[in-house]
Motif scaffolding. Sequence first.
Motif, PDB file in Angstrom:
ATOM      1  N   GLY A 233      37.864  45.528  39.836  1.00  0.00           N
ATOM      2  CA  GLY A 233      37.083  44.316  39.690  1.00  0.00           C
ATOM      3  C   GLY A 233      37.864  43.078  40.075  1.00  0.00           C
ATOM      4  O   GLY A 233      38.980  42.858  39.596  1.00  0.00           O
TER       5      GLY A 233
ATOM      6  N   THR B  87      32.385  39.316  42.402  1.00  0.00           N
ATOM      7  CA  THR B  87      31.125  38.667  42.055  1.00  0.00           C
ATOM      8  C   THR B  87      30.893  37.516  43.015  1.00  0.00           C
ATOM      9  O   THR B  87      31.616  36.528  42.997  1.00  0.00           O
TER      10      THR B  87
ATOM     11  N   SER C 122      30.789  35.915  30.437  1.00  0.00           N
ATOM     12  CA  SER C 122      31.914  36.741  30.886  1.00  0.00           C
ATOM     13  C   SER C 122      32.942  36.928  29.780  1.00  0.00           C
ATOM     14  O   SER C 122      33.528  38.010  29.642  1.00  0.00           O
TER      15      SER C 122
ATOM     16  N   PHE D  39      25.722  42.051  36.316  1.00  0.00           N
ATOM     17  CA  PHE D  39      26.457  42.750  37.371  1.00  0.00           C
ATOM     18  C   PHE D  39      25.754  42.728  38.723  1.00  0.00           C
ATOM     19  O   PHE D  39      26.274  43.281  39.697  1.00  0.00           O
TER      20      PHE D  39
ATOM     21  N   ASP E 254      27.672  41.653  41.880  1.00  0.00           N
ATOM     22  CA  ASP E 254      28.937  42.313  42.188  1.00  0.00           C
ATOM     23  C   ASP E 254      28.782  43.117  43.477  1.00  0.00           C
ATOM     24  O   ASP E 254      27.872  43.948  43.589  1.00  0.00           O
TER      25      ASP E 254
END
Length: 203
Positions: free
Chosen positions: A11, A17, A38, A83, A86
């Motif tokens: 990530g 993102t 977050s 999400f 992403d």
Amino acid sequence: MPVRAVIFDFGGVLVRTRSQDLRAAWEERLGLAPGTASAIVFNSHSGRAAQLGHISDAAHWRWVGEVLGLQDDALARFRHDFFAEDVLDQALLAYVDRLVAAGLHVGLLSNAADNARSVFADKYRILSHFHSVTISAEEGVMKPDPRIFHVALARAGAQPAEAVFVDDFVENVTAAQALGMIGVLFRDPLAVQQQLRRLTGVP
């Protein structure tokens, strides 16, 4: 000493993102300060417990629902939207494949919950691109703790000086460097590929 292994964070490196708009919309809807969503998902005591494998991902998300006051359907929408932006960096993944083809060991090292392996395999379909995968919830320890770097290095069959580590958090890169690894702080994908080309000789 020549580089024998390149170890990537997931990530923030391979998957990033591209927009915070959906998260911000939920924060506005729920009366939360910017960035709170977050913080709750990743950096809360529950989020850290999930990443350490002390609780399941499912238990963590039940807690998120309780904290935000969301029932099951609303929580599912929040999780989806959280999400939804992403995106997998296909160009960086293609470079991963070139590193593999050049004979380097390529690994993943991620602070993630117990569902991470299925996310990597089923959602992003990336497991086949990597020789080794090290997930904090499976090890009971998370970056920047040096112990998880030692696990990843053992799986790579490399000494610290033979391994490059790429991460978007400076504290994780600093921890890797303290062990003698070559740390690369991710900020820009093209810049990171250029750094990796210089370090590995792989075009």
